[in-house]
Design a protein around this motif. Structure first.
Motif, PDB file in Angstrom:
ATOM      1  N   ILE A 109       0.841  -1.202   0.000  1.00  0.00           N
ATOM      2  CA  ILE A 109       0.000   0.000   0.000  1.00  0.00           C
ATOM      3  C   ILE A 109       0.878   1.254   0.000  1.00  0.00           C
ATOM      4  CG2 ILE A 109      -1.624   1.371   1.381  1.00  0.00           C
ATOM      5  CD1 ILE A 109      -2.776  -1.410   2.346  1.00  0.00           C
ATOM      6  N   ALA A 110       1.854   1.291   0.883  1.00  0.00           N
ATOM      7  CA  ALA A 110       2.707   2.480   0.996  1.00  0.00           C
ATOM      8  C   ALA A 110       3.521   2.699  -0.282  1.00  0.00           C
ATOM      9  CB  ALA A 110       3.633   2.355   2.204  1.00  0.00           C
ATOM     10  N   ILE A 111       4.048   1.637  -0.864  1.00  0.00           N
ATOM     11  CA  ILE A 111       4.825   1.779  -2.092  1.00  0.00           C
ATOM     12  C   ILE A 111       3.928   2.269  -3.229  1.00  0.00           C
ATOM     13  CG2 ILE A 111       6.148   0.536  -3.859  1.00  0.00           C
ATOM     14  CD1 ILE A 111       7.158  -1.249  -1.449  1.00  0.00           C
ATOM     15  N   TYR A 112       2.711   1.765  -3.291  1.00  0.00           N
ATOM     16  CA  TYR A 112       1.777   2.275  -4.292  1.00  0.00           C
ATOM     17  C   TYR A 112       1.592   3.780  -4.098  1.00  0.00           C
ATOM     18  CZ  TYR A 112      -2.375   3.371  -6.887  1.00  0.00           C
ATOM     19  OH  TYR A 112      -3.253   3.990  -7.744  1.00  0.00           O
ATOM     20  N   GLU A 113       1.398   4.211  -2.858  1.00  0.00           N
ATOM     21  CA  GLU A 113       1.230   5.650  -2.600  1.00  0.00           C
ATOM     22  C   GLU A 113       2.496   6.424  -2.950  1.00  0.00           C
ATOM     23  OE1 GLU A 113      -2.132   6.394   0.716  1.00  0.00           O
ATOM     24  OE2 GLU A 113      -0.280   5.545   1.520  1.00  0.00           O
ATOM     25  N   LEU A 114       3.662   5.876  -2.602  1.00  0.00           N
ATOM     26  CA  LEU A 114       4.929   6.555  -2.902  1.00  0.00           C
ATOM     27  C   LEU A 114       5.109   6.764  -4.405  1.00  0.00           C
ATOM     28  CD1 LEU A 114       7.405   4.668  -0.524  1.00  0.00           C
ATOM     29  CD2 LEU A 114       6.709   7.064  -0.330  1.00  0.00           C
ATOM     30  N   LEU A 115       4.792   5.746  -5.185  1.00  0.00           N
ATOM     31  CA  LEU A 115       5.081   5.795  -6.616  1.00  0.00           C
ATOM     32  C   LEU A 115       3.961   6.384  -7.472  1.00  0.00           C
ATOM     33  CD1 LEU A 115       6.788   2.321  -7.189  1.00  0.00           C
ATOM     34  CD2 LEU A 115       7.861   4.521  -6.701  1.00  0.00           C
ATOM     35  N   TYR A 116       2.712   6.191  -7.049  1.00  0.00           N
ATOM     36  CA  TYR A 116       1.609   6.481  -7.956  1.00  0.00           C
ATOM     37  C   TYR A 116       0.568   7.482  -7.454  1.00  0.00           C
ATOM     38  CZ  TYR A 116       3.475   2.219 -10.074  1.00  0.00           C
ATOM     39  OH  TYR A 116       4.306   1.281 -10.632  1.00  0.00           O
ATOM     40  N   VAL A 117       0.611   7.887  -6.189  1.00  0.00           N
ATOM     41  CA  VAL A 117      -0.395   8.819  -5.661  1.00  0.00           C
ATOM     42  C   VAL A 117       0.295  10.143  -5.334  1.00  0.00           C
ATOM     43  CG1 VAL A 117      -2.219   9.193  -3.948  1.00  0.00           C
ATOM     44  CG2 VAL A 117      -1.694   6.864  -4.715  1.00  0.00           C
ATOM     45  N   ASP A 118       0.212  11.061  -6.272  1.00  0.00           N
ATOM     46  CA  ASP A 118       0.952  12.318  -6.148  1.00  0.00           C
ATOM     47  C   ASP A 118       0.502  13.192  -4.978  1.00  0.00           C
ATOM     48  OD1 ASP A 118       2.532  11.666  -8.311  1.00  0.00           O
ATOM     49  OD2 ASP A 118       1.260  12.733  -9.747  1.00  0.00           O
ATOM     50  N   GLU A 119      -0.791  13.133  -4.607  1.00  0.00           N
ATOM     51  CA  GLU A 119      -1.259  14.050  -3.561  1.00  0.00           C
ATOM     52  C   GLU A 119      -0.873  13.602  -2.153  1.00  0.00           C
ATOM     53  OE1 GLU A 119      -5.149  11.543  -4.025  1.00  0.00           O
ATOM     54  OE2 GLU A 119      -3.667  12.321  -5.416  1.00  0.00           O
ATOM     55  N   ILE A 120      -0.277  12.427  -2.022  1.00  0.00           N
ATOM     56  CA  ILE A 120       0.187  11.955  -0.712  1.00  0.00           C
ATOM     57  C   ILE A 120       1.691  12.171  -0.614  1.00  0.00           C
ATOM     58  CG2 ILE A 120       0.413   9.961   0.832  1.00  0.00           C
ATOM     59  CD1 ILE A 120      -2.474  10.766   0.486  1.00  0.00           C
ATOM     60  N   ASP A 121       2.115  12.930   0.388  1.00  0.00           N
ATOM     61  CA  ASP A 121       3.548  13.129   0.614  1.00  0.00           C
ATOM     62  C   ASP A 121       4.194  11.808   1.005  1.00  0.00           C
ATOM     63  OD1 ASP A 121       3.389  15.872   0.160  1.00  0.00           O
ATOM     64  OD2 ASP A 121       3.101  16.338   2.288  1.00  0.00           O
ATOM     65  N   ASP A 122       5.439  11.620   0.575  1.00  0.00           N
ATOM     66  CA  ASP A 122       6.160  10.392   0.907  1.00  0.00           C
ATOM     67  C   ASP A 122       6.190  10.153   2.412  1.00  0.00           C
ATOM     68  OD1 ASP A 122       6.597  10.216  -1.794  1.00  0.00           O
ATOM     69  OD2 ASP A 122       8.780  10.420  -1.681  1.00  0.00           O
ATOM     70  N   ALA A 123       6.460  11.219   3.182  1.00  0.00           N
ATOM     71  CA  ALA A 123       6.553  11.069   4.642  1.00  0.00           C
ATOM     72  C   ALA A 123       5.225  10.593   5.229  1.00  0.00           C
ATOM     73  CB  ALA A 123       6.971  12.392   5.278  1.00  0.00           C
ATOM     74  N   VAL A 124       4.115  11.030   4.661  1.00  0.00           N
ATOM     75  CA  VAL A 124       2.795  10.619   5.148  1.00  0.00           C
ATOM     76  C   VAL A 124       2.560   9.143   4.821  1.00  0.00           C
ATOM     77  CG1 VAL A 124       0.296  10.955   4.874  1.00  0.00           C
ATOM     78  CG2 VAL A 124       1.812  12.938   5.066  1.00  0.00           C
ATOM     79  N   ALA A 125       2.862   8.732   3.599  1.00  0.00           N
ATOM     80  CA  ALA A 125       2.678   7.329   3.205  1.00  0.00           C
ATOM     81  C   ALA A 125       3.488   6.409   4.127  1.00  0.00           C
ATOM     82  CB  ALA A 125       3.089   7.126   1.745  1.00  0.00           C
ATOM     83  N   ILE A 126       4.713   6.801   4.424  1.00  0.00           N
ATOM     84  CA  ILE A 126       5.580   5.993   5.284  1.00  0.00           C
ATOM     85  C   ILE A 126       5.063   5.982   6.717  1.00  0.00           C
ATOM     86  CG2 ILE A 126       7.898   5.828   6.290  1.00  0.00           C
ATOM     87  CD1 ILE A 126       8.937   6.958   3.557  1.00  0.00           C
ATOM     88  N   SER A 127       4.744   7.156   7.263  1.00  0.00           N
ATOM     89  CA  SER A 127       4.312   7.207   8.668  1.00  0.00           C
ATOM     90  C   SER A 127       2.988   6.483   8.873  1.00  0.00           C
ATOM     91  CB  SER A 127       4.246   8.648   9.185  1.00  0.00           C
ATOM     92  OG  SER A 127       3.223   9.360   8.535  1.00  0.00           O
ATOM     93  N   GLU A 128       2.096   6.524   7.878  1.00  0.00           N
ATOM     94  CA  GLU A 128       0.830   5.804   7.995  1.00  0.00           C
ATOM     95  C   GLU A 128       1.067   4.292   8.023  1.00  0.00           C
ATOM     96  OE1 GLU A 128      -2.583   6.808   8.255  1.00  0.00           O
ATOM     97  OE2 GLU A 128      -1.589   8.619   8.928  1.00  0.00           O
ATOM     98  N   ALA A 129       1.954   3.802   7.166  1.00  0.00           N
ATOM     99  CA  ALA A 129       2.270   2.367   7.159  1.00  0.00           C
ATOM    100  C   ALA A 129       2.901   1.961   8.492  1.00  0.00           C
ATOM    101  CB  ALA A 129       3.207   2.027   6.004  1.00  0.00           C
ATOM    102  N   VAL A 130       3.799   2.785   8.993  1.00  0.00           N
ATOM    103  CA  VAL A 130       4.467   2.505  10.265  1.00  0.00           C
ATOM    104  C   VAL A 130       3.447   2.493  11.407  1.00  0.00           C
ATOM    105  CG1 VAL A 130       6.112   3.451  11.947  1.00  0.00           C
ATOM    106  CG2 VAL A 130       6.740   3.306   9.525  1.00  0.00           C
ATOM    107  N   GLU A 131       2.531   3.440  11.408  1.00  0.00           N
ATOM    108  CA  GLU A 131       1.507   3.509  12.465  1.00  0.00           C
ATOM    109  C   GLU A 131       0.588   2.289  12.419  1.00  0.00           C
ATOM    110  OE1 GLU A 131      -0.495   4.381  15.722  1.00  0.00           O
ATOM    111  OE2 GLU A 131       1.335   5.383  15.085  1.00  0.00           O
ATOM    112  N   LEU A 132       0.154   1.893  11.239  1.00  0.00           N
ATOM    113  CA  LEU A 132      -0.685   0.697  11.137  1.00  0.00           C
ATOM    114  C   LEU A 132       0.088  -0.547  11.558  1.00  0.00           C
ATOM    115  CD1 LEU A 132      -2.721   1.457   7.894  1.00  0.00           C
ATOM    116  CD2 LEU A 132      -3.646   1.121  10.189  1.00  0.00           C
TER     117      LEU A 132
END
Length: 144
Positions: free
Chosen positions: A95-118
């Motif tokens: 999920i996080a890698i998909y957000e990192l590579l393909y979802v422009d409106e999500i900041d990388d730091a947010v994608a990573i921190s959300e995965a870490v929190e879950l």
């Protein structure tokens, strides 16, 4: 106006959790994620939650790009193969890698921190650190 982002984050986190549920089930049952999603949507009560669209986008996006995403996980997960990873971690990483590579409106730091929190809530004690490391390396690669 300041309330907007605060309201979005919990909705997106719920969407990520739903996406994780579907991707985890697909992984465990060795079924295509889109097929598991169809069954999941049939079981959902009306009215459907507002964040469902984002969850569906994550599931379909991971499914469509899974070969590339899994290749990145294999390349950057030092000392781990995809099969040896806990299924929760494997799917949170997807999920996080998909957000990192393909979802422009999500900041990388947010994608990573959300995965870490879950991972902190749902996986092993080592999972947050592991995911933070692999996702950080992939984010670095993706911004080159």
């Amino acid at each position: 106006m300041a309330e907007g982002p605060k309201q979005q984050m919990p909705a997106r986190r719920k969407a990520r959790k739903r996406a994780l549920d579907v991707l985890y089930e697909a992984d465990m049952r060795a079924r295509p994620p889109v097929e598991v999603l169809a069954g999941y949507l049939q079981r959902l009560e009306q009215p459907r939650p507002e964040h469902l669209g984002y969850a569906i986008g994550l599931i379909e996006g991971v499914a469509a790009n899974q070969a590339r995403i899994d290749e990145l996980i294999d390349s950057y997960a030092e000392g781990w193969t995809l099969d040896r990873m806990p299924a929760v971690d494997r799917n949170l990483a997807r999920i996080a890698i998909y957000e990192l590579l393909y979802v422009d409106e999500i900041d990388d730091a947010v994608a990573i921190s959300e995965a870490v929190e879950l991972a902190r809530q749902m996986s092993t004690d080592d999972s947050p650190r592991f995911l933070n490391g692999i996702l950080g390396r992939i984010a670095e690669y993706a911004t080159r």
